[in-house]
Design an enzyme around this catalytic site. Structure first.
Site, PDB file in Angstrom:
ATOM      1  N   GLY A  26      50.644  49.357  -8.526  1.00  0.00           N
ATOM      2  CA  GLY A  26      51.286  49.440  -9.279  1.00  0.00           C
ATOM      3  C   GLY A  26      51.294  49.910 -10.792  1.00  0.00           C
ATOM      4  N   SER A  76      44.212  51.684  -6.672  1.00  0.00           N
ATOM      5  CA  SER A  76      45.246  52.257  -7.354  1.00  0.00           C
ATOM      6  C   SER A  76      45.100  50.895  -8.759  1.00  0.00           C
ATOM      7  CB  SER A  76      46.276  52.274  -6.875  1.00  0.00           C
ATOM      8  OG  SER A  76      47.111  53.156  -7.843  1.00  0.00           O
ATOM      9  N   TRP A  77      46.569  50.961  -9.082  1.00  0.00           N
ATOM     10  CA  TRP A  77      46.327  49.729 -10.584  1.00  0.00           C
ATOM     11  C   TRP A  77      45.626  49.060  -9.923  1.00  0.00           C
ATOM     12  CZ3 TRP A  77      46.491  48.932 -14.753  1.00  0.00           C
ATOM     13  CH2 TRP A  77      46.948  47.322 -15.615  1.00  0.00           C
ATOM     14  N   ASP A  91      43.813  62.218  -3.185  1.00  0.00           N
ATOM     15  CA  ASP A  91      45.004  61.232  -2.692  1.00  0.00           C
ATOM     16  C   ASP A  91      46.244  62.066  -4.424  1.00  0.00           C
ATOM     17  OD1 ASP A  91      45.870  59.224  -4.953  1.00  0.00           O
ATOM     18  OD2 ASP A  91      44.165  58.591  -4.046  1.00  0.00           O
ATOM     19  N   HIS A 122      46.235  58.707  -0.739  1.00  0.00           N
ATOM     20  CA  HIS A 122      46.512  57.607  -1.360  1.00  0.00           C
ATOM     21  C   HIS A 122      46.526  56.152  -0.546  1.00  0.00           C
ATOM     22  CE1 HIS A 122      46.596  55.285  -5.876  1.00  0.00           C
ATOM     23  NE2 HIS A 122      47.485  55.092  -5.483  1.00  0.00           N
TER      24      HIS A 122
HETATM   25  N1  STX Z   1      50.174  53.637 -10.412  1.00  0.00           N
HETATM   26  C1  STX Z   1      49.571  53.768  -8.420  1.00  0.00           C
HETATM   27  C2  STX Z   1      49.267  52.547  -7.979  1.00  0.00           C
HETATM   28  O1  STX Z   1      49.177  51.978  -8.477  1.00  0.00           O
HETATM   29  C3  STX Z   1      49.246  54.512 -11.176  1.00  0.00           C
HETATM   30  C4  STX Z   1      50.727  52.453  -6.798  1.00  0.00           C
HETATM   31  N2  STX Z   1      51.626  53.214  -6.581  1.00  0.00           N
HETATM   32  N3  STX Z   1      52.295  53.018  -6.555  1.00  0.00           N
HETATM   33  C5  STX Z   1      51.951  51.351  -4.970  1.00  0.00           C
HETATM   34  O2  STX Z   1      50.921  51.454  -5.711  1.00  0.00           O
HETATM   35  C6  STX Z   1      51.986  50.991  -4.191  1.00  0.00           C
HETATM   36  C7  STX Z   1      52.321  51.494  -3.383  1.00  0.00           C
HETATM   37  C8  STX Z   1      52.325  49.629  -4.297  1.00  0.00           C
HETATM   38  C9  STX Z   1      53.591  50.871  -4.421  1.00  0.00           C
END
Ligand code: STX
Length: 312
Positions: free
Chosen positions: A40, A107-108, A265, A292
């Site tokens: 996120g 990711s985050w 990704d 991703h």
């Molecule tokens: N944000 C990317 C990330 O961490 C920069 C991310 N994007 N969507 C998600 O995580 C979920 C799958 C958790 C909704």
């Protein structure tokens, strides 16, 4: 993936005057501790994420970061910064009586894992990082200003739909106003949340995932990820020059680390994984044929192989 087992402990941990975090522990209570950091920010955890770890070998800790998942209050961005989350991880570690643990984040979650490890390197046994996101200006711009729009122009049109043409030059600022808890028009706020979250969901899977996108048709379900992500992007995740993740990489270069990156990704393109690896050549970089999502098959395979190696 490993078998998904039920938590033997779960609860709500108070971490500030406002915030209470949902946490759960599954797997082997005497096993090797690992903490899972979700994406996120604002994505929350799901039980399927327990499956990245062998439940016979790991004591598996999942928690929902401030304001999302089952944590309360929902979608709250007060007292909600990267450095609050870093200290929350410490509070949870101490609460569970864990000395040191493996940190697993995509990711985050990779941003947060690096920030945590650089603040508390002595607490981290290994790092397993996926879909590298360092929260730099150009990475945020790729998602919200120009980059991913070239790949998914039809979904980008839906992302722009809640905005007026004069707002296209700074979509993060425009969405910030729409998503604000002070927006007097809740229907407008929830429609914006849905548009933001669906845009991102479209970027995540190599093969279009109708279910993942449909989940965010509901503005209430989308609100945490949209508002919290927007809040973090608005502040470049509080990663200042002094606290930038690549600048402080030497703090953690002794920690055994695996980086898993999907070649295709579109959410967090391979450049960031490469930049991280250039700064941290002791890490093992695995570039796999995937998008991703942690659940894309080649990514899941590489992640499970990494946690299995670290378990033995
Ligand atoms: N944000 C990317 C990330 O961490 C920069 C991310 N994007 N969507 C998600 O995580 C979920 C799958 C958790 C909704």
């Amino acid at each position: 993936m490993h078998t998904i087992t039920e938590p033997h402990i779960s609860g709500m941990l108070p971490v500030s005057d406002i915030h209470h975090l949902y946490y759960e522990v599954s797997g082997n209570p005497k096993g090797k501790p690992v903490v899972f950091l979700h994406g996120g920010p604002g994505g929350g955890t799901v039980p399927a994420q327990r499956g990245f770890f062998d439940p016979q070998k790991y004591r598996i800790v999942l928690f929902d970061q401030r304001g999302c998942g089952r944590s309360l209050p929902y979608a709250c961005i007060e007292d909600n910064t990267t450095w609050d989350l870093v200290e929350d991880i410490e509070k949870l570690r101490v609460f569970l009586g864990i000395e040191r643990w493996q940190v697993f984040g995509g990711s985050w979650g990779s941003t947060l894992a690096l920030a945590y490890a650089q603040s508390h390197p002595e607490r981290v046994t290994e790092l397993v990082l996926r879909g590298i996101f360092l929260s730099r200006r150009h990475e945020i711009d790729w998602l919200t200003q120009g980059g991913a729009d070239r790949i998914f122009p039809e979904y980008w049109a839906d992302f722009l739909a809640p905005l007026t043409a004069d707002e296209y030059g700074d979509t993060v600022a425009a969405y910030r106003r729409l998503l604000s808890p002070d927006n007097p028009d809740p229907a407008q706020m929830l429609a914006a949340a849905s548009a933001w979250a669906q845009w991102e969901a479209h970027l995540i899977y190599l093969i279009h995932n109708t279910e993942a996108v449909a989940h965010y048709h509901d503005g209430e379900a989308a609100l945490a990820i949209a508002r919290i992500e927007n809040h973090y992007f608005s502040h470049l995740s509080w990663l200042t020059a002094e606290r930038a993740l690549l600048a402080n990489i030497d703090q953690i270069r002794h920690i055994p680390t695996v980086i898993v990156q999907g070649r295709y990704d579109i959410c967090t393109p391979p450049q960031s994984a490469w930049d991280l690896y250039q700064a941290f050549p002791e890490a093992r970089l695995e570039m796999v044929l995937a998008g991703h999502s942690a659940f894309d098959s080649e990514i899941a395979r590489a992640l499970v192989a990494a946690t299995d190696r670290f378990a033995s």
